[in-house]
Design a protein around this motif. Structure first.
Motif, PDB file in Angstrom:
ATOM      1  N   ALA A  32      25.901 -44.033  49.764  1.00 53.78           N
ATOM      2  CA  ALA A  32      24.959 -44.293  50.857  1.00 53.78           C
ATOM      3  C   ALA A  32      23.531 -44.083  50.348  1.00 53.78           C
ATOM      4  O   ALA A  32      23.262 -43.161  49.576  1.00 53.78           O
ATOM      5  CB  ALA A  32      25.234 -43.353  52.027  1.00 53.78           C
ATOM      6  N   ILE A  33      22.631 -44.933  50.795  1.00 47.76           N
ATOM      7  CA  ILE A  33      21.232 -44.839  50.393  1.00 47.76           C
ATOM      8  C   ILE A  33      20.675 -43.452  50.699  1.00 47.76           C
ATOM      9  O   ILE A  33      20.006 -42.843  49.860  1.00 47.76           O
ATOM     10  CB  ILE A  33      20.378 -45.922  51.096  1.00 47.76           C
ATOM     11  N   ALA A  34      20.960 -42.940  51.893  1.00 46.41           N
ATOM     12  CA  ALA A  34      20.417 -41.639  52.284  1.00 46.41           C
ATOM     13  C   ALA A  34      20.853 -40.545  51.315  1.00 46.41           C
ATOM     14  O   ALA A  34      20.051 -39.689  50.924  1.00 46.41           O
ATOM     15  CB  ALA A  34      20.856 -41.298  53.712  1.00 46.41           C
ATOM     16  N   ASP A  35      22.123 -40.561  50.895  1.00 46.16           N
ATOM     17  CA  ASP A  35      22.628 -39.541  49.970  1.00 46.16           C
ATOM     18  C   ASP A  35      21.975 -39.661  48.599  1.00 46.16           C
ATOM     19  O   ASP A  35      21.620 -38.658  47.969  1.00 46.16           O
ATOM     20  CB  ASP A  35      24.148 -39.665  49.824  1.00 46.16           C
ATOM     21  N   ILE A  36      21.830 -40.892  48.135  1.00 47.69           N
ATOM     22  CA  ILE A  36      21.215 -41.125  46.822  1.00 47.69           C
ATOM     23  C   ILE A  36      19.762 -40.654  46.834  1.00 47.69           C
ATOM     24  O   ILE A  36      19.313 -39.958  45.925  1.00 47.69           O
ATOM     25  CB  ILE A  36      21.310 -42.616  46.441  1.00 47.69           C
ATOM     26  N   MET A  37      19.036 -41.035  47.885  1.00 41.99           N
ATOM     27  CA  MET A  37      17.619 -40.661  47.967  1.00 41.99           C
ATOM     28  C   MET A  37      17.451 -39.147  48.101  1.00 41.99           C
ATOM     29  O   MET A  37      16.550 -38.562  47.497  1.00 41.99           O
ATOM     30  CB  MET A  37      16.947 -41.394  49.134  1.00 41.99           C
ATOM     31  N   GLU A  38      18.317 -38.513  48.879  1.00 46.42           N
ATOM     32  CA  GLU A  38      18.241 -37.057  49.038  1.00 46.42           C
ATOM     33  C   GLU A  38      18.473 -36.361  47.695  1.00 46.42           C
ATOM     34  O   GLU A  38      17.748 -35.438  47.327  1.00 46.42           O
ATOM     35  CB  GLU A  38      19.276 -36.583  50.059  1.00 46.42           C
ATOM     36  N   GLU A  39      19.486 -36.827  46.956  1.00 47.02           N
ATOM     37  CA  GLU A  39      19.760 -36.229  45.647  1.00 47.02           C
ATOM     38  C   GLU A  39      18.601 -36.449  44.673  1.00 47.02           C
ATOM     39  O   GLU A  39      18.327 -35.605  43.816  1.00 47.02           O
ATOM     40  CB  GLU A  39      21.049 -36.807  45.060  1.00 47.02           C
ATOM     41  N   ALA A  40      17.903 -37.561  44.841  1.00 52.25           N
ATOM     42  CA  ALA A  40      16.744 -37.853  43.976  1.00 52.25           C
ATOM     43  C   ALA A  40      15.497 -37.085  44.416  1.00 52.25           C
ATOM     44  O   ALA A  40      14.469 -37.136  43.736  1.00 52.25           O
ATOM     45  CB  ALA A  40      16.458 -39.353  43.983  1.00 52.25           C
ATOM     46  N   GLY A  41      15.593 -36.394  45.561  1.00 51.26           N
ATOM     47  CA  GLY A  41      14.449 -35.631  46.056  1.00 51.26           C
ATOM     48  C   GLY A  41      13.405 -36.515  46.718  1.00 51.26           C
ATOM     49  O   GLY A  41      12.219 -36.182  46.749  1.00 51.26           O
ATOM     50  N   LEU A  42      13.845 -37.650  47.248  1.00 47.06           N
ATOM     51  CA  LEU A  42      12.937 -38.611  47.887  1.00 47.06           C
ATOM     52  C   LEU A  42      13.375 -38.862  49.322  1.00 47.06           C
ATOM     53  O   LEU A  42      14.522 -38.613  49.688  1.00 47.06           O
ATOM     54  CB  LEU A  42      12.950 -39.933  47.104  1.00 47.06           C
ATOM     55  N   THR A  43      12.480 -39.405  50.100  1.00 50.43           N
ATOM     56  CA  THR A  43      12.816 -39.720  51.491  1.00 50.43           C
ATOM     57  C   THR A  43      13.526 -41.067  51.566  1.00 50.43           C
ATOM     58  O   THR A  43      13.327 -41.943  50.719  1.00 50.43           O
ATOM     59  CB  THR A  43      11.551 -39.787  52.369  1.00 50.43           C
ATOM     60  N   HIS A  44      14.331 -41.203  52.593  1.00 55.20           N
ATOM     61  CA  HIS A  44      15.047 -42.462  52.817  1.00 55.20           C
ATOM     62  C   HIS A  44      14.062 -43.610  52.992  1.00 55.20           C
ATOM     63  O   HIS A  44      14.276 -44.718  52.517  1.00 55.20           O
ATOM     64  CB  HIS A  44      15.949 -42.328  54.049  1.00 55.20           C
ATOM     65  N   GLY A  45      12.953 -43.325  53.647  1.00 52.19           N
ATOM     66  CA  GLY A  45      11.937 -44.353  53.891  1.00 52.19           C
ATOM     67  C   GLY A  45      11.302 -44.903  52.621  1.00 52.19           C
ATOM     68  O   GLY A  45      10.828 -46.036  52.596  1.00 52.19           O
ATOM     69  N   GLY A  46      11.297 -44.124  51.567  1.00 53.89           N
ATOM     70  CA  GLY A  46      10.706 -44.574  50.317  1.00 53.89           C
ATOM     71  C   GLY A  46      11.586 -45.509  49.507  1.00 53.89           C
ATOM     72  O   GLY A  46      11.141 -46.069  48.499  1.00 53.89           O
ATOM     73  N   PHE A  47      12.800 -45.693  49.958  1.00 55.26           N
ATOM     74  CA  PHE A  47      13.759 -46.519  49.212  1.00 55.26           C
ATOM     75  C   PHE A  47      13.219 -47.924  48.953  1.00 55.26           C
ATOM     76  O   PHE A  47      13.316 -48.448  47.844  1.00 55.26           O
ATOM     77  CB  PHE A  47      15.086 -46.599  49.988  1.00 55.26           C
ATOM     78  N   TYR A  48      12.633 -48.537  49.976  1.00 55.10           N
ATOM     79  CA  TYR A  48      12.210 -49.939  49.873  1.00 55.10           C
ATOM     80  C   TYR A  48      10.958 -50.140  49.016  1.00 55.10           C
ATOM     81  O   TYR A  48      10.585 -51.275  48.741  1.00 55.10           O
ATOM     82  CB  TYR A  48      12.049 -50.552  51.272  1.00 55.10           C
TER      83      TYR A  48
END
Length: 197
Positions: A32-48
């Motif tokens: 899931a995007i949210a899990d990947i971003m959290e593990e990377a120390g980033l916000t879900h909103g920054g994904f795009y």
């Protein structure tokens, strides 16, 4: 490149690396995007800021996961200079590889997804299959025989690892790994021929 661009590039690489590990461990449908971003120390909103879509990230992560295995296979083959194929077989069919799919060979995890995937996914998978076949075939002194033997070896390695991870009984899983490894080593290019005329 300014600091912010360098930081953005580093963040993107971190997200891609985490996604590649998750794709190897879980396949392409689960991360899931949210899990990947959290593990990377980033916000879900920054994904795009880094990827056009989840499909874009997963496609790039799958290609990275597939490519990373090649260096590991080359290193394994070099460990046993006298019998490089034995070194490769021992490294591939070890328990640590079975128990660490997140850092293991992506051919095992991604085969079914590639079969159902789009053209670019199939192309990335095929590229790695061909690279592994070339690597294994180069270990044989007879190039004509080497390619066919490489196909047999790679199929046995990937199939044994897939089954060893999928079965429930740990002893049976160990047996799959050890028996296939021993048979491949006996069958390999350095083994005497047992063919009947």
């Amino acid at each position: 490149m300014g600091y912010s661009q360098a930081e953005k590039a580093a963040s993107r690489e971190r997200v891609l690396s985490i996604a590649a590990r998750k794709v190897r461990a879980e396949g392409v449908s689960r991360p899931a995007i949210a899990d990947i971003m959290e593990e990377a120390g980033l916000t879900h909103g920054g994904f795009y800021k880094h990827f056009a879509s989840r499909d874009d990230l997963i496609a790039q992560a799958a290609a990275l996961a597939l490519a990373e295995g090649e260096a590991k296979m080359e290193k394994s083959a070099r460990k046993n200079r006298d019998e490089p194929q034995t070194g490769l077989i021992d490294a591939y069919l070890r328990k640590h590889h079975r128990d660490s799919p997140g850092t293991g060979c992506a051919l095992v995890t991604l085969g079914a997804a590639a079969a159902r995937g789009d053209h670019s996914f199939k192309q990335a998978y095929e590229k790695q299959v061909r690279s592994y076949l070339d690597l294994i075939a180069d270990l044989d002194d007879d190039p004509a025989k080497g390619r066919a033997e490489a196909m047999l070896t790679l199929s046995a390695l990937v199939g044994a690892m897939l089954m060893a991870r999928a079965v429930n009984d740990p002893e049976f899983s160990d047996e799959l790994l050890s028996n296939v490894a021993e048979r491949l080593k006996r069958h390999g290019p350095e083994a005497p021929s047992t063919a009947v005329a």
